[in-house]
Enzyme design. Structure first.
Site, PDB file in Angstrom:
ATOM      1  N   TYR A  19       0.803  -1.223   0.000  1.00 13.32           N
ATOM      2  CA  TYR A  19       0.000   0.000   0.000  1.00 13.32           C
ATOM      3  C   TYR A  19       0.837   1.275   0.000  1.00 13.32           C
ATOM      4  O   TYR A  19       0.288   2.371  -0.118  1.00 13.32           O
ATOM      5  CB  TYR A  19      -0.914   0.030   1.230  1.00 13.32           C
ATOM      6  N   HIS A  24      -4.446   6.120  -1.248  1.00 14.73           N
ATOM      7  CA  HIS A  24      -5.043   6.150   0.090  1.00 14.73           C
ATOM      8  C   HIS A  24      -4.012   6.463   1.168  1.00 14.73           C
ATOM      9  O   HIS A  24      -4.378   6.740   2.311  1.00 14.73           O
ATOM     10  CB  HIS A  24      -5.695   4.796   0.365  1.00 14.73           C
ATOM     11  N   TYR A  68      -5.248  -0.376   9.616  1.00 13.48           N
ATOM     12  CA  TYR A  68      -5.987  -0.268   8.349  1.00 13.48           C
ATOM     13  C   TYR A  68      -6.977   0.893   8.470  1.00 13.48           C
ATOM     14  O   TYR A  68      -7.430   1.251   9.560  1.00 13.48           O
ATOM     15  CB  TYR A  68      -6.666  -1.571   7.923  1.00 13.48           C
ATOM     16  N   ASN A  70     -10.110   1.720   7.913  1.00  6.80           N
ATOM     17  CA  ASN A  70     -11.447   1.805   8.509  1.00  6.80           C
ATOM     18  C   ASN A  70     -11.453   1.642  10.025  1.00  6.80           C
ATOM     19  O   ASN A  70     -12.508   1.705  10.648  1.00  6.80           O
ATOM     20  CB  ASN A  70     -12.401   0.796   7.851  1.00  6.80           C
ATOM     21  N   ASP A  95      -6.207  11.572   2.224  1.00  9.27           N
ATOM     22  CA  ASP A  95      -6.490  11.705   0.792  1.00  9.27           C
ATOM     23  C   ASP A  95      -7.933  12.161   0.603  1.00  9.27           C
ATOM     24  O   ASP A  95      -8.796  11.843   1.411  1.00  9.27           O
ATOM     25  CB  ASP A  95      -6.274  10.356   0.091  1.00  9.27           C
ATOM     26  N   ASN A 116     -13.742   6.358   5.177  1.00  7.46           N
ATOM     27  CA  ASN A 116     -13.862   5.433   6.304  1.00  7.46           C
ATOM     28  C   ASN A 116     -12.931   5.770   7.466  1.00  7.46           C
ATOM     29  O   ASN A 116     -13.266   5.525   8.626  1.00  7.46           O
ATOM     30  CB  ASN A 116     -13.612   3.999   5.836  1.00  7.46           C
TER      31      ASN A 116
END
Length: 200
Positions: A19, A24, A68, A70, A95, A116
């Site tokens: 990632y 994100h 993560y 969320n 973002d 989220n």
């Protein structure tokens, strides 16, 4: 607007090498550069569910949640409660689909726009009244493509624009750190002028 300096700067993103370069993770990019500028070393703190550093001279914590996206609020809530940091002393960097690459928006409070990470932070803090620095990444044009879009790398041109906007945000950090939010907003929210085409 009250001159309250941020005691906690949170960059949002997802952990893991897959990632690192995805859209994100723009909040991570900002906080990693801010830590470098402030000479802060970042290390994993399990009690805060994230990578943490303390800019003692600035009186500011830097946090990159490792939960993560969320579940970002789990990390923010843990650190804020432990150090008794109020929501209006928190700056969350993330973002933003609704503004173009190269653009920024700084504001306090408001909705979460379906993000989220913001949604979970709001739930853990019990209020939307924290500061947000929104880093534009643009929109794929189709809401069904959003999840895929944010988890992919920007194009080279988009990355250049995003990097430039993060540079402008870092330039405005001294104003934010001084609690001069109106001046910081004026500096950050101004759209950059398009570069003039080079003449032969």
């Amino acid at each position: 607007m009250t001159q309250v300096a941020p005691k906690l700067v949170v960059g949002l993103g997802n952990p893991g090498p897959e990632y690192v370069e995805t859209r994100h993770n723009a909040g991570f990019w900002f906080c990693e550069l801010l830590a470098r500028e402030l000479g802060v070393s970042l290390s994993h703190e399990s009690r805060f569910h994230g990578i943490v550093g303390n800019a003692r001279a600035a009186g500011t914590w830097i946090l990159l949640p490792q939960t993560y996206m969320n579940r970002s609020g789990q990390a923010v809530g843990a650190l804020a409660r432990f150090y008794r940091i109020l929501p209006n002393e928190i700056l969350v960097v993330h973002d933003e689909l609704d503004i173009l690459p190269g653009q920024l928006k700084l504001k306090c409070g408001g909705g979460n726009g379906g993000h989220n990470g913001l949604k979970d932070i709001q739930a853990h803090l019990g209020t939307p009244d924290f500061w947000r620095l929104r880093i534009g990444i643009g929109h794929p044009g189709d809401r069904n493509q959003v999840a895929n879009f944010v988890l992919h790398r920007p194009s080279r041109d988009e990355q250049t624009l995003i990097d430039e906007s993060i540079g402008r945000a870092l330039d405005a950090w001294p104003k934010m750190h001084a609690g001069e939010w109106e001046r910081a907003i004026a500096a950050v929210n101004t759209k950059p002028k398009p570069s003039k085409p080079k003449t032969a």
